[in-house]
Scaffold this motif. Structure first.
Motif, PDB file in Angstrom:
ATOM      1  N   UNK A 112      40.168 -28.335  -4.157  1.00 17.48           N
ATOM      2  CA  UNK A 112      41.003 -28.652  -2.998  1.00 17.48           C
ATOM      3  C   UNK A 112      40.288 -29.691  -2.137  1.00 17.48           C
ATOM      4  N   UNK A 113      41.029 -30.662  -1.655  1.00 19.08           N
ATOM      5  CA  UNK A 113      40.474 -31.691  -0.779  1.00 19.08           C
ATOM      6  C   UNK A 113      41.325 -31.771   0.487  1.00 19.08           C
ATOM      7  N   UNK A 114      40.645 -31.767   1.624  1.00 19.26           N
ATOM      8  CA  UNK A 114      41.320 -31.968   2.906  1.00 19.26           C
ATOM      9  C   UNK A 114      40.855 -33.301   3.475  1.00 19.26           C
ATOM     10  N   UNK A 115      41.790 -34.198   3.674  1.00 15.53           N
ATOM     11  CA  UNK A 115      41.485 -35.522   4.209  1.00 15.53           C
ATOM     12  C   UNK A 115      41.882 -35.568   5.680  1.00 15.53           C
ATOM     13  N   UNK A 116      40.942 -36.004   6.512  1.00 16.00           N
ATOM     14  CA  UNK A 116      41.212 -36.077   7.951  1.00 16.00           C
ATOM     15  C   UNK A 116      41.078 -37.531   8.396  1.00 16.00           C
ATOM     16  N   UNK A 117      42.072 -38.001   9.125  1.00 18.18           N
ATOM     17  CA  UNK A 117      42.110 -39.397   9.568  1.00 18.18           C
ATOM     18  C   UNK A 117      42.897 -39.482  10.872  1.00 18.18           C
ATOM     19  N   UNK A 118      42.382 -40.279  11.831  1.00 22.84           N
ATOM     20  CA  UNK A 118      43.027 -40.385  13.138  1.00 22.84           C
ATOM     21  C   UNK A 118      44.222 -41.332  13.142  1.00 22.84           C
ATOM     22  N   UNK A 119      44.240 -42.303  12.238  1.00 26.08           N
ATOM     23  CA  UNK A 119      45.291 -43.316  12.201  1.00 26.08           C
ATOM     24  C   UNK A 119      46.498 -42.770  11.435  1.00 26.08           C
ATOM     25  N   UNK A 120      47.615 -42.620  12.124  1.00 27.68           N
ATOM     26  CA  UNK A 120      48.797 -42.018  11.499  1.00 27.68           C
ATOM     27  C   UNK A 120      49.342 -42.863  10.352  1.00 27.68           C
ATOM     28  N   UNK A 121      49.217 -44.192  10.440  1.00 27.21           N
ATOM     29  CA  UNK A 121      49.702 -45.053   9.357  1.00 27.21           C
ATOM     30  C   UNK A 121      48.897 -44.821   8.082  1.00 27.21           C
ATOM     31  N   UNK A 122      47.587 -44.657   8.233  1.00 28.19           N
ATOM     32  CA  UNK A 122      46.747 -44.365   7.072  1.00 28.19           C
ATOM     33  C   UNK A 122      47.088 -42.996   6.491  1.00 28.19           C
ATOM     34  N   UNK A 123      47.356 -42.040   7.360  1.00 32.59           N
ATOM     35  CA  UNK A 123      47.715 -40.689   6.901  1.00 32.59           C
ATOM     36  C   UNK A 123      49.015 -40.713   6.113  1.00 32.59           C
ATOM     37  N   UNK A 124      50.029 -41.407   6.639  1.00 35.24           N
ATOM     38  CA  UNK A 124      51.311 -41.484   5.943  1.00 35.24           C
ATOM     39  C   UNK A 124      51.146 -42.138   4.575  1.00 35.24           C
ATOM     40  N   UNK A 125      50.364 -43.224   4.534  1.00 34.13           N
ATOM     41  CA  UNK A 125      50.147 -43.919   3.267  1.00 34.13           C
ATOM     42  C   UNK A 125      49.425 -43.022   2.270  1.00 34.13           C
ATOM     43  N   UNK A 126      48.425 -42.272   2.737  1.00 38.34           N
ATOM     44  CA  UNK A 126      47.659 -41.413   1.830  1.00 38.34           C
ATOM     45  C   UNK A 126      48.542 -40.303   1.265  1.00 38.34           C
ATOM     46  N   UNK A 127      49.407 -39.732   2.097  1.00 35.90           N
ATOM     47  CA  UNK A 127      50.325 -38.707   1.591  1.00 35.90           C
ATOM     48  C   UNK A 127      51.241 -39.278   0.511  1.00 35.90           C
ATOM     49  N   UNK A 128      51.799 -40.452   0.790  1.00 35.73           N
ATOM     50  CA  UNK A 128      52.692 -41.079  -0.183  1.00 35.73           C
ATOM     51  C   UNK A 128      51.956 -41.430  -1.468  1.00 35.73           C
ATOM     52  N   UNK A 129      50.734 -41.978  -1.321  1.00 37.01           N
ATOM     53  CA  UNK A 129      49.976 -42.393  -2.505  1.00 37.01           C
ATOM     54  C   UNK A 129      49.554 -41.201  -3.347  1.00 37.01           C
ATOM     55  N   UNK A 130      49.177 -40.103  -2.701  1.00 37.22           N
ATOM     56  CA  UNK A 130      48.811 -38.899  -3.454  1.00 37.22           C
ATOM     57  C   UNK A 130      50.002 -38.378  -4.254  1.00 37.22           C
ATOM     58  N   UNK A 131      51.190 -38.425  -3.643  1.00 34.89           N
ATOM     59  CA  UNK A 131      52.398 -37.985  -4.346  1.00 34.89           C
ATOM     60  C   UNK A 131      52.690 -38.893  -5.530  1.00 34.89           C
ATOM     61  N   UNK A 132      52.570 -40.215  -5.318  1.00 31.82           N
ATOM     62  CA  UNK A 132      52.817 -41.173  -6.394  1.00 31.82           C
ATOM     63  C   UNK A 132      51.848 -40.954  -7.554  1.00 31.82           C
ATOM     64  N   UNK A 133      50.592 -40.622  -7.230  1.00 35.23           N
ATOM     65  CA  UNK A 133      49.558 -40.421  -8.243  1.00 35.23           C
ATOM     66  C   UNK A 133      49.574 -38.999  -8.818  1.00 35.23           C
TER      67      UNK A 133
END
Length: 399
Positions: A112-133
């Motif tokens: 399990x990996x928990x990614x923490x980031x303050x920038x909401x744009x980076x967070x949204x992109x990471x969620x989308x990219x993880x789903x795509x991958x």
């Protein structure tokens, strides 16, 4: 980002982003976010090689929230190596996720990996990219990781962190205490919540100083490519504070993620002595890779591989027989030219084009180039050196 969005990117991927921005400025009638689409094209042009593995795995549907995110991201090769530090089935928290390339690679090994980031744009992109991958064991939290840590809301086996190397005014900083966040101040809270810390640090840091600053280090890595040292990585046992037996590693990572690891301890380095060698035509010359230079394992390198050293102030090594396993750029010495005026004047007739470099010569490479009149280009490498006897020579080398 519908199919029309991605079709636009595919159709225009080889076109100049600046020209595309002029052409599509203000156009909104067909529902495509042209600025975002052109940003994807620009990032693929700039970072496509660095992130080729991730882009390919995503079917080229990877999202860049901005060009800065791509610039600051870890390469696939280094992220793959970082993932190798994580034990199979571990729970990992990344306190500074950014674009999330490290998280995406680590998630393929961790439970399990928990990614923490303050920038909401980076967070949204990471969620989308993880789903795509198709990565399902990665969760993303948009928050301040330091606040969460101090509140006791983080925990697991491993904490991964890459402190920002910029000051509040935008200037570049290197010291651990000057980066954001200050890792040394977080150690007490990390010790309560995690077992192991993996910290990515500036390649400018002194390895001995890092060891002093982070009690409990078990392994410290100087990590680089064939061209430069990219980072210093510290692995800290958060349940211990003894740093008596730190393993020092010089890791050189190729573009396909294959790593060459040259490891030693400070005690080994202190206990070794490398003899001096006088270079001769036909000998092999070794220039240690950047990570090895950063690691400081100069005596143990010569001792382990049976090499001689050019001088005490020049980390160049010599052998009569080829030692292909040495973590170095390896050359064959074609000619040794004594530093005499007549030799320097006629050198350019025999070698009109070449790569000129110096080591402990008392002048710059450019000054030497002008002195000998050799034009810059591929072919031979002409290395100006000072030997252990104080004599200066030009070594003509071929890879």
């Amino acid at each position: 980002m519908d199919e029309k969005f991605w079709q636009f990117i595919e159709k225009n991927r080889d076109k100049n982003p600046s020209e595309l921005r002029l052409k599509y400025s203000g156009k909104t009638d067909d529902g495509i976010d042209y600025e975002q689409a052109i940003t994807q094209i620009e990032c693929r042009r700039k970072y496509g090689k660095k992130l080729s593995q991730t882009l390919a795995a995503s079917g080229d549907r990877f999202i860049f929230p901005g060009t800065l995110a791509g610039e600051q991201s870890t390469s696939d090769a280094l992220a793959q190596w970082h993932a190798g530090l994580v034990s199979v089935g571990a729970t990992v928290t990344d306190m500074t996720a950014g674009l999330g390339i490290d998280c995406l690679h680590i998630a393929r090994k961790a439970r399990e990996v928990r990614a923490i980031e303050r920038d909401s744009r980076l967070c949204d992109a990471l969620r989308d990219n993880a789903k795509t991958l198709d990565i399902n064991n990665l969760s993303v939290t948009c928050d301040d990781s330091v606040s969460l840590l101090k509140a006791g809301e983080l925990g697991g086996d491993i904490v991964f962190i890459d402190p920002a190397r910029r000051s509040a005014t935008g200037g570049r900083v290197f010291a651990i205490q000057d980066c954001e966040p200050d890792l040394t101040s977080l150690l007490p809270d990390m010790r309560k919540c995690f077992s192991t810390l993996i910290a990515k640090l500036s390649p400018m840091l002194d390895i001995t100083e890092v060891t002093r600053s982070l009690p409990g280090i078990t392994d410290i890595y100087a990590v680089g490519t064939g061209q430069e040292c990219k980072e210093v990585v510290a692995v800290v046992n958060l349940k211990e504070t003894d740093t008596a037996a730190v393993n020092i590693h010089a890791v050189s990572v190729s573009t396909d993620g294959v790593a060459m690891d040259f490891s030693f301890t400070a005690a080994e380095e202190a206990g070794c002595k490398t003899p001096f060698a006088v270079p001769a035509a036909g000998d092999y010359l070794y220039e240690p890779l950047p990570a090895v230079m950063k690691s400081g394992g100069f005596n143990v390198l010569g001792d382990r591989f049976g090499l001689g050293k050019l001088s005490g102030n020049t980390h160049i090594y010599i052998s009569k027989e080829l030692k292909s396993e040495v973590p170095a750029d390896i050359f064959r010495i074609e000619e040794v030219i004594p530093w005499q005026s007549k030799n320097l004047k006629r050198l350019s007739k025999k070698y009109p084009v070449g790569e000129v470099a110096v080591r402990n010569l008392g002048m710059s490479a450019e000054a030497l180039r002008k002195k000998i009149g050799v034009r810059n280009g591929s072919g031979v490498r002409i290395l100006g050196v000072t030997g252990a006897d104080g004599e200066r020579n030009l070594l003509v080398l071929r890879r």
